[in-house]
Design a protein around this motif. Structure first.
Motif, mmCIF file in Angstrom:
data_model
loop_
_atom_site.group_PDB
_atom_site.id
_atom_site.type_symbol
_atom_site.label_atom_id
_atom_site.label_comp_id
_atom_site.label_asym_id
_atom_site.label_seq_id
_atom_site.Cartn_x
_atom_site.Cartn_y
_atom_site.Cartn_z
ATOM 1 N N ALA A 165 22.092 -16.795 -79.586
ATOM 2 C CA ALA A 165 22.281 -17.314 -78.231
ATOM 3 C C ALA A 165 22.432 -18.826 -78.338
ATOM 4 O O ALA A 165 21.462 -19.541 -78.600
ATOM 5 C CB ALA A 165 21.110 -16.945 -77.338
ATOM 6 N N MET A 166 23.653 -19.305 -78.173
ATOM 7 C CA MET A 166 23.957 -20.729 -78.313
ATOM 8 C C MET A 166 24.545 -21.257 -77.007
ATOM 9 O O MET A 166 25.424 -20.618 -76.418
ATOM 10 C CB MET A 166 24.939 -20.947 -79.465
ATOM 11 N N ALA A 167 24.071 -22.406 -76.562
ATOM 12 C CA ALA A 167 24.624 -23.050 -75.370
ATOM 13 C C ALA A 167 25.164 -24.415 -75.746
ATOM 14 O O ALA A 167 24.714 -25.038 -76.714
ATOM 15 C CB ALA A 167 23.549 -23.193 -74.297
ATOM 16 N N PHE A 168 26.158 -24.882 -74.979
ATOM 17 C CA PHE A 168 26.620 -26.246 -75.215
ATOM 18 C C PHE A 168 26.859 -26.967 -73.896
ATOM 19 O O PHE A 168 27.188 -26.360 -72.879
ATOM 20 C CB PHE A 168 27.838 -26.289 -76.140
ATOM 21 N N VAL A 169 26.657 -28.301 -73.948
ATOM 22 C CA VAL A 169 26.653 -29.142 -72.753
ATOM 23 C C VAL A 169 27.278 -30.480 -73.093
ATOM 24 O O VAL A 169 27.458 -30.833 -74.263
ATOM 25 C CB VAL A 169 25.219 -29.362 -72.223
ATOM 26 N N SER A 170 27.560 -31.261 -72.047
ATOM 27 C CA SER A 170 28.006 -32.641 -72.242
ATOM 28 C C SER A 170 27.903 -33.393 -70.927
ATOM 29 O O SER A 170 27.717 -32.801 -69.860
ATOM 30 C CB SER A 170 29.452 -32.685 -72.767
ATOM 31 N N CYS A 171 28.022 -34.710 -70.992
ATOM 32 C CA CYS A 171 28.292 -35.578 -69.850
ATOM 33 C C CYS A 171 27.220 -35.508 -68.767
ATOM 34 O O CYS A 171 27.357 -34.787 -67.771
ATOM 35 C CB CYS A 171 29.662 -35.271 -69.255
ATOM 36 N N ALA A 172 26.175 -36.304 -68.941
ATOM 37 C CA ALA A 172 25.072 -36.338 -67.978
ATOM 38 C C ALA A 172 24.927 -37.764 -67.465
ATOM 39 O O ALA A 172 24.223 -38.578 -68.065
ATOM 40 C CB ALA A 172 23.782 -35.855 -68.625
ATOM 41 N N GLN A 173 25.604 -38.076 -66.354
ATOM 42 C CA GLN A 173 25.493 -39.405 -65.742
ATOM 43 C C GLN A 173 24.309 -39.375 -64.785
ATOM 44 O O GLN A 173 24.352 -38.726 -63.745
ATOM 45 C CB GLN A 173 26.799 -39.750 -65.011
ATOM 46 N N TYR A 174 23.256 -40.100 -65.131
ATOM 47 C CA TYR A 174 21.994 -40.071 -64.387
ATOM 48 C C TYR A 174 22.195 -40.380 -62.913
ATOM 49 O O TYR A 174 21.569 -39.761 -62.039
ATOM 50 C CB TYR A 174 21.049 -41.093 -65.026
ATOM 51 N N GLU A 175 23.076 -41.298 -62.594
ATOM 52 C CA GLU A 175 23.252 -41.738 -61.214
ATOM 53 C C GLU A 175 23.983 -40.709 -60.351
ATOM 54 O O GLU A 175 23.874 -40.726 -59.134
ATOM 55 C CB GLU A 175 24.032 -43.047 -61.182
ATOM 56 N N ALA A 234 15.421 -44.159 -72.662
ATOM 57 C CA ALA A 234 14.102 -43.805 -72.145
ATOM 58 C C ALA A 234 14.201 -43.342 -70.698
ATOM 59 O O ALA A 234 13.543 -42.367 -70.306
ATOM 60 C CB ALA A 234 13.151 -44.987 -72.267
ATOM 61 N N GLN A 235 15.010 -44.025 -69.891
ATOM 62 C CA GLN A 235 15.134 -43.613 -68.502
ATOM 63 C C GLN A 235 15.658 -42.183 -68.402
ATOM 64 O O GLN A 235 15.155 -41.376 -67.618
ATOM 65 C CB GLN A 235 16.060 -44.546 -67.725
ATOM 66 N N TYR A 236 16.666 -41.853 -69.198
ATOM 67 C CA TYR A 236 17.193 -40.492 -69.172
ATOM 68 C C TYR A 236 16.133 -39.488 -69.624
ATOM 69 O O TYR A 236 15.965 -38.420 -69.037
ATOM 70 C CB TYR A 236 18.438 -40.396 -70.062
ATOM 71 N N LYS A 237 15.394 -39.847 -70.658
ATOM 72 C CA LYS A 237 14.429 -38.892 -71.205
ATOM 73 C C LYS A 237 13.185 -38.719 -70.343
ATOM 74 O O LYS A 237 12.402 -37.797 -70.572
ATOM 75 C CB LYS A 237 14.041 -39.289 -72.627
#
Length: 563
Positions: A165-175, A234-237
């Protein structure tokens, strides 16, 4: 589960590591404990007045005998100096690995050193564990205990193991939204998660906005210094959904552009016409912060402006993941970064991977004995022409801007008779599924591979649900089979006879808490290149062969539209 009777120890090499400008090693090898060495180096937890585990934990780069476990100490994660509120001295960090989720079956433990030179990050490489099973881990400093994370070893090199079971993601703009999609992905409990780039964005507050305005805000200026990049990571995490996704499964990470600068290419910034004498220093800072904040092995430690990020990860004989870096070695975009009919795109001297990485990839595919060869990379691979006329208008930031590179690599896997080549992609903030060709201008030529593209986690805001068949790209490019412009992720199940991909979407991300659902499912059959869409159709209960079955799944040939 095998029991371990020997205690693991830490090979620190603190003085040697500091002298060489690299972080102290943290390898978990069998042998006598060395906790006393850490104590003698005055690495006690004095000076910590609050929980330092505000950034969570992570696991990465699994193999058949181990994985990396990571954390970074930051009691004040948004501190402007990027140091997370930590005193400017090293700290001893205990780590523990368990055979159960509640931590009742300890298997390994040791002490790592979190040094200020590397943002008080910890990378521990575990070895010698039994293959193809789950583990759990956590960290401790003084009275403070980190959350528990889940890890997993890959199957033995000669075993296919069970379905992956593999997932993939991208592009996480916090704002642009809440990271709800990460939370939903964590609930799926996959075995492996691939992040294909744009893990964080470099812009200062409200530089990159969505209609109606951004729903959250970046701290600090545009990221240029090491302190800036550390603070932004750090803000994202600190986001609980991102922490949950990291704690749920091991990750394989590669960057795209926003981890440094939009659309950068090797040593060229986004806007080369604007003097930027500090760009290489900025690149060095971004790479260092990326390593500090990701569960990467020691081989990825950056050396100045260079970082070895492309690598191969084998999941037994079921799959080999060839993780690419299409930024660090590429030729500059030939005609700017946007869409154009660009003569330079066909120049065989230009490359998106660089010569050494291209040779590495082709050699790896020739030698592969995996059932599935999966290329994890950043930008759109298939041709994507947006003009119905004779001119070819394509994105020069994607593989369309490096046609010869794409042709050599595609021909390489065809010549090597790769059994099942599959390209995984991020970057474009929408879901896509595509057949891959040697000649995209002749739709009658045979299909030689498959591409699956994940939408963004948040970038672009909520997006729109639309009729995927109505998108003009699909009419102009018949090898493109699916499009959806909502946020989400792709969840796959890799088996010996097929790869099944569920395109998961959320109705909105500008408000938290949305549920995820499957917008479309595609199947790639073993030795049958190309994507086939599957549908659920209702079954007449009186005619069902199995009582209680109300729906059946059928695969539809996308050329004939027939089951």
């Amino acid at each position: 589960m095998s029991k371990f009777t020997r205690r693991s120890f830490l090979v620190t090499g603190i003085a040697a590591g500091a002298a060489a400008g690299i972080p102290a090693a943290a390898h978990a090898d069998p042998g006598p404990a060395q906790e006393s060495a850490a104590s003698s180096a005055s690495l006690a937890s004095r000076g910590l007045r609050s929980d330092p585990f505000t950034l969570g934990v992570a696991c990465g780069d699994p193999d058949s005998g181990g994985f990396v476990i990571w954390t970074r100490l930051a009691p004040q994660p948004l501190a402007e100096d990027g140091l997370g509120g930590m005193p400017a001295r090293p700290f001893a960090v205990e780590w523990h690995v368990y055979g159960d989720e509640r931590g009742r079956r300890p298997l390994r433990r040791g002490v790592a050193v979190a040094a200020p030179e590397w943002g008080h990050s910890v990378h521990v490489e575990l070895e010698g564990l039994p293959s193809d099973r789950d583990y759990w881990y956590r960290f401790k400093v003084g009275p403070y205990l980190s959350p528990m994370g889940r890890a997993r070893t890959a199957p033995h090199a000669l075993s296919h193991g069970s379905a992956l079971a593999m997932a993939f993601v991208s592009c996480a703009q916090y704002e642009h939204g809440y990271f709800t999609a990460y939370g939903r992905l964590a609930e799926e409990r996959p075995d492996l998660i691939l992040h294909l780039g744009d893990y964080q964005y470099e812009y200062r507050r409200d530089t990159y906005t969505i209609p109606g305005g951004n729903v959250r805000h970046h701290e600090g200026p545009e990221t240029e210094s090491l302190a800036n990049y550390r603070q932004r990571h750090a803000q994202y995490k600190t986001d609980p959904d991102l922490q949950a996704a990291h704690a749920a499964a091991p990750w394989l990470v590669v960057w795209d552009d926003h981890e440094l600068d939009n659309n950068w290419a090797d040593e060229v910034p986004e806007k080369p016409e604007v003097p930027q004498p500090n760009f290489l220093a900025r690149r060095e800072a971004a790479f260092r912060a990326y390593y500090e904040n990701m569960p990467l092995r020691r081989a990825a430690i950056p050396r100045g402006v260079d970082m070895q990020l492309y690598r191969r990860v084998r999941w037994g004989r079921m799959a080999t993941f060839h993780m690419l870096d299409t930024r660090q070695y590429r030729s500059d975009q030939g005609c700017g970064d946007g869409y154009s009919d660009c003569p330079a795109a066909a120049d065989p001297a230009r490359s998106i991977t660089g010569d050494a990485q291209e040779r590495w990839l082709l050699d790896g595919m020739r030698r592969s004995e995996a059932r599935w060869d999966v290329i994890g990379q950043q930008v759109f691979f298939a041709q994507r022409d947006n003009n119905a006329g004779p001119a070819k208008i394509t994105s020069q930031d994607a593989w369309d801007g490096y046609v010869a590179s794409r042709q050599r690599i595609t021909q390489g896997w065809v010549d090597a008779e790769v059994r099942n080549p599959v390209v995984l992609t991020g970057d474009v903030h929408a879901h896509w599924a595509s057949d891959l060709k040697l000649d995209y201008d002749d739709p009658t030529t045979r299909t030689v591979g498959s591409e699956l593209v994940a939408s963004s986690i948040t970038t672009g805001g909520d997006g729109l649900d639309s009729d995927p068949a109505a998108h003009p790209y699909l009419t102009i490019n018949p090898h493109l089979k699916f499009y959806n412009n909502q946020r989400g992720y792709v969840l796959t199940r890799i088996e010996r006879d097929r790869l099944t991909a569920d395109f998961k979407v959320l109705p909105q991300v500008t408000r938290p808490g949305a549920a995820a659902h499957t917008k479309a499912t595609f199947v790639i059959e073993d030795r049958v290149p190309g994507v086939q869409r599957t549908y659920l159709r209702p079954v007449d209960p009186s005619a069902a062969r199995t009582p209680g079955i109300d729906w059946i799944q059928e695969t539809v040939d996308l050329e004939t539209k027939r089951p």
